[in-house]
Design an enzyme around this catalytic site. Structure first.
Site: not given
Length: 266
Positions: A79, A116, A131, A172, A210, A236
């Site tokens: 991505r 994002v 997000h 870790c 959205t 739209p």
């Protein structure tokens, strides 16, 4: 430019501009539609190629990462490579221009995004991400941020490439994951608090690109309405939402430059 739109849309643009120019506190929520105009596929677009047989549950949940971290990491690296060359479109630039203009006026323009990518930042906007950030990483075990990488750092050949090899945390030994809010995870506390406060105290709430159907972000427009704000939708394909006062049925890249031009001229 206005002449290219229908008389009905022109009338709505002028109505929205008059309203916005007279108000002090504006809250804007952007979604996948605004980035889609820059060529970034929406999350709900059909996966293609190597990924067409995988679903959300395989690629974007904590359980998926625990089950097959390499698969999830590889998809996010894909991505990143897919969006690395994408640039802000006129809608992103118009919002940045509005924020810049607001610095010398009485307005406060708060921009919240569900996206994002970093197209708002590239355009020059100050934005709160609900997000997460595609170009940031953190440990999936101890949550400590991994040394932050920018989009530019990822695509430079002498630094990090789009390698799908898993990275382990120096603190870790847990696996590093994208700093993305996956399905089933809570939104970042500070980002959500900023969004809630902006929505609850705004005079006008604008939803751009959205569906306003995915919670908790979808509740922001309702929160604004409950506190006396008027609601504008730019899409739209508008959603059947009874709380919207003004609907601008057109792409954000077409409407926003015209709207901002009208606002700054008033």
């Amino acid at each position: 430019m206005l002449a290219e739109l229908s008389p009905a849309v022109i009338a709505e643009v002028k109505l929205a501009a008059t309203l916005l120019a007279s108000k002090e506190r504006i809250c804007i929520l952007t979604g996948a539609g605004i980035s889609a105009e820059s060529g970034i596929p929406t999350f709900r677009d059909k996966q293609t190629g190597l990924w067409e047989n995988y679903g959300v549950e395989d690629l974007a949940t904590p359980e998926a990462f625990a089950r097959d971290p390499k698969l999830v990491w590889s998809w996010y690296q894909w991505r990143r490579q897919l969006v690395a060359d994408k640039a802000p479109n006129p809608a992103h630039h118009a919002l940045a221009q509005w924020q810049y203009h607001a610095q010398t006026s009485e307005q406060q323009v708060t921009l919240i995004t569900q996206n994002v990518d970093d197209l708002h930042e590239q355009a020059g906007s100050a934005v709160t991400h609900l997000h997460g950030h595609l170009w940031r990483d953190r440990c999936g075990q101890c949550e400590i941020p991994y040394p932050e990488q920018s989009r530019a750092a990822y695509i430079k050949q002498d630094t990090i490439r789009f390698d799908d090899k898993l990275i382990t945390c120096p603190h870790c030994d847990g696996y590093i994951r994208p700093d993305i809010v996956w399905f089933g995870e809570a939104l970042p506390v500070q980002a959500w608090q900023t969004a809630e406060e902006a929505a609850a105290n705004c005079d006008v709430f604008i939803s751009i690109g959205t569906s306003s159907l995915v919670y908790p972000a979808a509740g922001l427009s309702q929160l604004a309405k409950q506190n006396g704000a008027q609601v504008i939708e730019i899409n739209p394909d508008p959603t059947p939402n009874t709380i919207v006062d003004i609907t601008l049925i057109e792409k954000a890249g077409v409407i926003l430059p015209l709207l901002i031009e009208e606002i700054t001229a008033l």
